[in-house]
Design an enzyme around this catalytic site. Structure first.
Site, PDB file in Angstrom:
ATOM      1  CE  LYS A 161      -3.827  -2.044   2.645  1.00 44.18           C
ATOM      2  NZ  LYS A 161      -4.946  -1.796   1.723  1.00 44.18           N
TER       3      LYS A 161
ATOM      4  CG  ASP B 202      -7.849  -4.704   6.753  1.00 42.40           C
ATOM      5  OD1 ASP B 202      -9.008  -4.387   6.456  1.00 42.40           O
ATOM      6  OD2 ASP B 202      -7.111  -5.365   5.997  1.00 42.40           O
TER       7      ASP B 202
ATOM      8  NE  ARG C 290     -11.067  -9.760  -2.340  1.00 40.75           N
ATOM      9  CZ  ARG C 290     -11.424  -8.810  -3.189  1.00 40.75           C
ATOM     10  NH1 ARG C 290     -11.758  -9.118  -4.435  1.00 40.75           N
ATOM     11  NH2 ARG C 290     -11.454  -7.546  -2.815  1.00 40.75           N
TER      12      ARG C 290
END
EC number: 3.4.11.1
Length: 503
Positions: A282, A293, A356
């Site tokens: 990032k 997060d 995910r």
């Protein structure tokens, strides 16, 4: 802070402060009219001089009003009569709490719960007042060497209800409001912890402590990397491979249903305690906020606390999927193909689409509980922030009745969610030449394609996904975890338990 309810007339109150509403333009609420009459028109005379217009959040603190037993009266603007909505009501409560705290009133009797709020009953008004008060007074100063406290903090708030028959409803509202506030605080405290303290091991320790505190109903077990390997949770393991901190999945099982064989409701929380993005690293700016997060896991932890404190007659399982996504020589790479616990394969196109991958194996793992339904909570996509901003949580589901239940609970709790579609076209964006699917589907509809990815691992049960990337924390001057959507999920479970507060 202590809360209670009573039913009584304002002239008999002997308190440090009475809180009453004033409407635009300079119109007294019914309670304020009673006080004005007792004080021989003292309050209305002040309003005629323009001391207070009555706009939402305006305040006027009066000392030693003639013929009034209480030391002070706090007048607070409530906008136009009979137009006070839910958001304004909470703003009024927040302003009231801040004013009382700043002026050193240690106790107060609040008549704002008698105001008309469109479509809301006494239970809702009292409960929202409790939750808003606790939210307003929240501070995170555990890591500061010098803690600044108010000179005389507000310690007691009494809510007045119109009739004695509403006392029971008010007391229940306080009980529920305090429990939900406790869960929100727990989630915020976890979210605000720095990543050098709050790693997957810290999440596991908190889960164990919750089981110790509620040992009658909750058991906790922690699954480490060796067991994950044996289970075939290769996607989950890949995400944490670049970190020195072990990935740990904490499973909290609450049994409150009189029928021990009743199928459980399963809550899964994404627990990336820090997300550097991995090899797809990032930007440096704002990366400190990637400690948030894990707010999905923090939410699940907070909700499990609410469930235990209220002793809800449900079976609920909360899973904290703890992990850290870091770059390094052992980190997973763009181009890798991972075989998930379900047997499906995933091509990694971006290592920063890691949540995910952790969730897909966790969602497969929870099949063993034969769940009634599964809800996952995750700070999953920046695309959801673009779609819905920082005000509303994204909701996606493979089961319409479950989605409708969650939307209803979100409206009740004032912790709003909005459903996004999941039609076949979005699934096509995940097609891969080298695996069953890719872990990203391009920029268009990113929040939806992420949910479509997860849905491929939820075919054996009813499932909903809450994307809280925009609602889990605030940036800027008010930076900090919000505790959302603890209130939404708590309301969902209260409704399931038949304790929704409708009179």
């Amino acid at each position: 802070m202590e809360f209670s309810v009573k039913s009584g007339s304002p002239e008999k109150q002997r308190s440090a402060c009475i809180v009453v509403g004033v409407f635009e333009p300079r119109r007294l609420s019914p309670i304020a009219e009673q006080l004005d009459k007792i004080s021989d028109g003292y309050i209305s005379a002040l309003l005629r001089r323009g001391e207070l217009e009555g706009k939402v959040g305006q305040t006027l603190l009066l000392h030693h009003v003639p013929n009034i037993l209480s030391e002070r009266i706090l007048l607070i603007g409530c906008g136009k009569e009979r137009e006070l909505d839910e958001r304004q009501y909470k703003q009024v409560i927040q302003k009231t709490i801040n004013t009382l705290n700043d002026t050193g009133s240690m106790e107060a009797v609040c008549f704002l719960t008698e105001l008309h709020v469109k479509g809301r009953n006494t239970y809702w008004k009292v409960r929202q007042a409790v939750e808003t008060a606790k939210e307003t007074l929240y501070t995170f100063d555990q890591l500061k060497s010098n803690k600044v406290e108010p000179r005389r903090p507000l310690r007691k708030m009494v809510f007045n209800v119109p009739t004695r028959r509403e006392l029971t409803s008010g007391e229940r509202a306080i009980q529920h409001g305090l429990a939900v506030s406790s869960g929100i605080k727990a989630a915020k405290d976890l979210g605000n912890m720095p990543p050098n303290i709050c790693n997957a091991g810290y999440l596991a320790s908190q889960a164990r402590q919750l089981a110790d505190a509620f040992s009658t109903n909750i058991t906790t077990r922690v699954i480490g990397e060796q067991q994950m390997k044996e289970l075939g949770m290769n996607a989950y393991l890949a995400v944490g491979a670049g970190s020195r901190n072990e990935s740990l999945m904490s499973v909290m099982e609450y049994k409150g249903n009189p029928n021990p064989d009743a199928k459980p409701i399963v809550l899964v929380g994404k627990g990336l305690t820090f997300d550097a993005g991995g090899i797809s690293i990032k930007p440096a700016e704002g990366m400190d906020e990637m400690k948030y997060d894990m707010c999905g896991a923090a939410t699940v932890y907070g909700v499990m606390r609410v469930v235990a404190e209220l002793n809800l007659p449900l079976n609920v399982i909360g899973v904290l999927a703890g992990c850290e996504n870091m770059p390094g020589g052992s980190a997973y790479r763009p181009g890798d193909v991972l075989t998930t616990m379900s047997g499906q394969t995933v091509e990694v196109l971006n290592t920063d689409a890691e949540g995910r991958l952790v969730l897909c194996d966790t969602l497969t793992y929870v099949e063993r509980f034969d769940p009634e339904l599964v809800i996952d909570v995750a700070t999953l996509t920046g695309a959801c922030v673009i779609a819905l901003g920082h005000h509303i949580t994204g909701l996606m589901s493979n089961h319409n009745p479950l989605a409708h239940e969650l939307i209803g609970a979100s409206e009740q709790a004032g912790d709003r969610a909005w459903r996004l579609p999941m039609s076949d076209e979005y699934y096509e964006q995940l097609d891969s030449n080298f695996a069953d699917m890719a872990n990203i589907g391009g920029r268009p509809g990113g929040a939806i394609t992420a949910a479509c990815f997860l849905s491929r691992f939820t075919r054996k049960y009813s499932w909903a996904h809450l994307d809280i990337a925009g609602t889990a924390w605030r940036s800027g001057k008010a930076k900090g975890a919000t505790g959302r959507p603890v209130a939404l999920l708590s309301q969902f479970l209260l409704n399931r338990a038949g304790l929704n507060g409708d009179d």
